[in-house]
Motif scaffolding. Structure first.
Motif, PDB file in Angstrom:
ATOM      1  N   TRP A 257     -18.700  30.368 -23.401  1.00 57.89           N
ATOM      2  CA  TRP A 257     -18.268  31.552 -24.142  1.00 57.89           C
ATOM      3  C   TRP A 257     -19.134  32.752 -23.805  1.00 57.89           C
ATOM      4  CZ3 TRP A 257     -18.679  26.685 -26.060  1.00 57.89           C
ATOM      5  CH2 TRP A 257     -17.520  26.109 -26.600  1.00 57.89           C
ATOM      6  N   ILE A 258     -18.525  33.921 -23.842  1.00 55.16           N
ATOM      7  CA  ILE A 258     -19.232  35.182 -23.860  1.00 55.16           C
ATOM      8  C   ILE A 258     -18.877  35.835 -25.188  1.00 55.16           C
ATOM      9  CG2 ILE A 258     -19.379  37.498 -22.861  1.00 55.16           C
ATOM     10  CD1 ILE A 258     -18.816  36.130 -20.131  1.00 55.16           C
TER      11      ILE A 258
ATOM     12  N   HIS B 245     -11.583  41.884 -14.498  1.00 52.20           N
ATOM     13  CA  HIS B 245     -12.336  40.754 -13.947  1.00 52.20           C
ATOM     14  C   HIS B 245     -11.626  39.422 -14.154  1.00 52.20           C
ATOM     15  CE1 HIS B 245     -15.858  42.929 -12.573  1.00 52.20           C
ATOM     16  NE2 HIS B 245     -15.813  43.645 -13.681  1.00 52.20           N
ATOM     17  N   GLY B 246     -10.338  39.474 -14.400  1.00 50.50           N
ATOM     18  CA  GLY B 246      -9.538  38.256 -14.379  1.00 50.50           C
ATOM     19  C   GLY B 246      -9.345  37.546 -15.700  1.00 50.50           C
ATOM     20  N   TYR B 247      -9.770  38.149 -16.794  1.00 49.88           N
ATOM     21  CA  TYR B 247      -9.567  37.533 -18.097  1.00 49.88           C
ATOM     22  C   TYR B 247      -8.155  37.853 -18.590  1.00 49.88           C
ATOM     23  CZ  TYR B 247     -14.512  36.387 -18.401  1.00 49.88           C
ATOM     24  OH  TYR B 247     -15.755  35.857 -18.165  1.00 49.88           O
TER      25      TYR B 247
ATOM     26  N   VAL C 174     -14.258  30.035 -19.292  1.00 57.71           N
ATOM     27  CA  VAL C 174     -15.054  30.850 -20.198  1.00 57.71           C
ATOM     28  C   VAL C 174     -14.124  31.657 -21.088  1.00 57.71           C
ATOM     29  CG1 VAL C 174     -15.280  32.670 -18.430  1.00 57.71           C
ATOM     30  CG2 VAL C 174     -16.854  32.617 -20.376  1.00 57.71           C
ATOM     31  N   PHE C 175     -14.486  31.749 -22.358  1.00 52.64           N
ATOM     32  CA  PHE C 175     -13.691  32.458 -23.351  1.00 52.64           C
ATOM     33  C   PHE C 175     -14.450  33.686 -23.858  1.00 52.64           C
ATOM     34  CE2 PHE C 175     -12.165  28.133 -23.582  1.00 52.64           C
ATOM     35  CZ  PHE C 175     -10.806  28.251 -23.812  1.00 52.64           C
ATOM     36  N   PHE C 176     -13.709  34.739 -24.183  1.00 52.80           N
ATOM     37  CA  PHE C 176     -14.217  35.818 -25.008  1.00 52.80           C
ATOM     38  C   PHE C 176     -13.295  35.895 -26.228  1.00 52.80           C
ATOM     39  CE2 PHE C 176     -14.677  39.959 -26.789  1.00 52.80           C
ATOM     40  CZ  PHE C 176     -16.028  40.212 -26.666  1.00 52.80           C
TER      41      PHE C 176
ATOM     42  N   SER D 106      -9.570  34.511 -21.814  1.00 47.12           N
ATOM     43  CA  SER D 106     -10.307  33.490 -21.081  1.00 47.12           C
ATOM     44  C   SER D 106     -10.095  33.681 -19.576  1.00 47.12           C
ATOM     45  CB  SER D 106      -9.852  32.078 -21.491  1.00 47.12           C
ATOM     46  OG  SER D 106      -8.510  31.859 -21.090  1.00 47.12           O
ATOM     47  N   ARG D 107     -10.941  33.004 -18.827  1.00 45.44           N
ATOM     48  CA  ARG D 107     -10.881  33.030 -17.360  1.00 45.44           C
ATOM     49  C   ARG D 107     -11.356  31.698 -16.816  1.00 45.44           C
ATOM     50  NH1 ARG D 107     -14.678  34.088 -13.234  1.00 45.44           N
ATOM     51  NH2 ARG D 107     -13.764  34.949 -11.353  1.00 45.44           N
TER      52      ARG D 107
END
Length: 319
Positions: A85-86, A149-151, A120-122, A316-317
């Protein structure tokens, strides 16, 4: 300020004031205090200083990004080994469009990749998320940055609020409660004897984070007088509370009714009883951060007078 004056590193003790100052200058819709930063970041059981990435210029923090992975299971032994996660990032306006945010993002993603994370999730992290996701209306630059950036958006959650200054339980809800009580349901404040069953119910039927929130809340500021329990012939079938998260009394939730009991108005009764309880305690509002706008809960909240105050894209990405 030029790129040549920038250095990149990980968190070091003493960075707290610089991070908080930059945060409050940039993330203006969600300010933070030193106490909340300590609780939600530094004391998080999954904190790793390697994931807290810093951009610095002449001794001043001008960029920060926090990436983390689960080191302590939420339940059992599940470390969600594929997920990272970010939960927040920001850069000083003076260094934007110089690649600072991109560098921090790539370092955070690299940290997660090194620990075997493939997605990875935001920023839908439990237990200590700041917000559920990216508020595109409040932070259009942040949303555009992640998209670039691909999210991509997984779904959108809404935050909702309701003023309690005019609150009264409607007659039809009071009548529904009397009817259910005649059928053998009970609606009471929690007692010590309810706690083991309640925490297991919240964890197993709904979400391990809900059980954690109740347990940890009761170890801190949460009082039994803030928790409502619904039972059917003695069996626990629902609960509703406020003040579990960070001790904020006006914050509503968690709240759940056994799926086998839905459609009987049990959730409606608990919700209105909880709002009445909050009003009796002198609170002037009720709010929460996360539900589906078109979900059954979302419709229930609207009928109870809540309105949407914010929308968050959970993004997410793949790594």
């Amino acid at each position: 300020m030029t790129m040549n004056s920038l250095t990149y590193r990980t968190y070091q003790p003493g960075d707290e004031n610089g991070i908080i100052s930059l945060w409050n200058d940039c993330i203006t819709g969600d300010p933070i205090t030193p106490l909340r930063f300590r609780k939600l970041v530094l004391l998080d059981p999954n904190f790793d200083s390697e994931g807290l990435r810093i951009a610095e210029s002449d001794g001043r923090i001008v960029g920060v990004l926090y990436a983390l992975r689960r080191r302590l299971p939420m339940i059992g032994t599940d470390l969600e080994p594929e997920h990272g996660w970010i939960t927040f990032f920001c850069t000083d306006p003076a260094v934007r469009r110089q690649g600072v945010g991109t560098r921090l993002l790539r370092e955070g993603e690299s940290f997660l990749r090194q620990h075997g994370r493939s997605k990875v999730f935001f920023s839908s992290y439990a237990p200590n998320y700041i917000v559920p996701g990216m508020d595109a209306e409040r932070y259009p630059e942040g949303h555009a940055f992640l998209t670039m950036h691909g999210y991509t958006r997984n779904y959108t959650a809404v935050a909702m609020d309701r003023s309690l200054t005019d609150f009264q339980i409607p007659q039809d809800v009071a009548e529904l409660k009397r009817q259910r009580e005649q059928e053998g349901y009970s609606f009471t404040l929690a007692q010590d004897r309810d706690l083991v069953e309640l925490i297991a119910f919240a964890t197993d039927v709904f979400n391990p984070d809900w059980g954690r929130a109740i347990r940890e809340g009761l170890l801190q500021q949460l009082r039994l007088e803030q928790i409502l329990i619904a039972r059917d012939q003695g069996k626990l079938v629902g609960f509703c509370l406020h003040g579990a998260y960070e001790g904020v009394a006006e914050r509503f939730g968690p709240f759940g009714v056994d799926p086998s009991q839905q459609g009987k108005g049990i959730g409606k009764i608990l919700l209105y009883d909880c709002l009445a309880l909050k009003r009796a305690q002198g609170l002037h509002g009720s709010w929460f951060l996360w539900t589906g706008e078109q979900s059954p809960a979302g419709h229930l909240y609207r009928r109870a007078g809540f309105h949407v105050t914010r929308r968050f894209d959970i993004m997410s990405r793949s790594l």
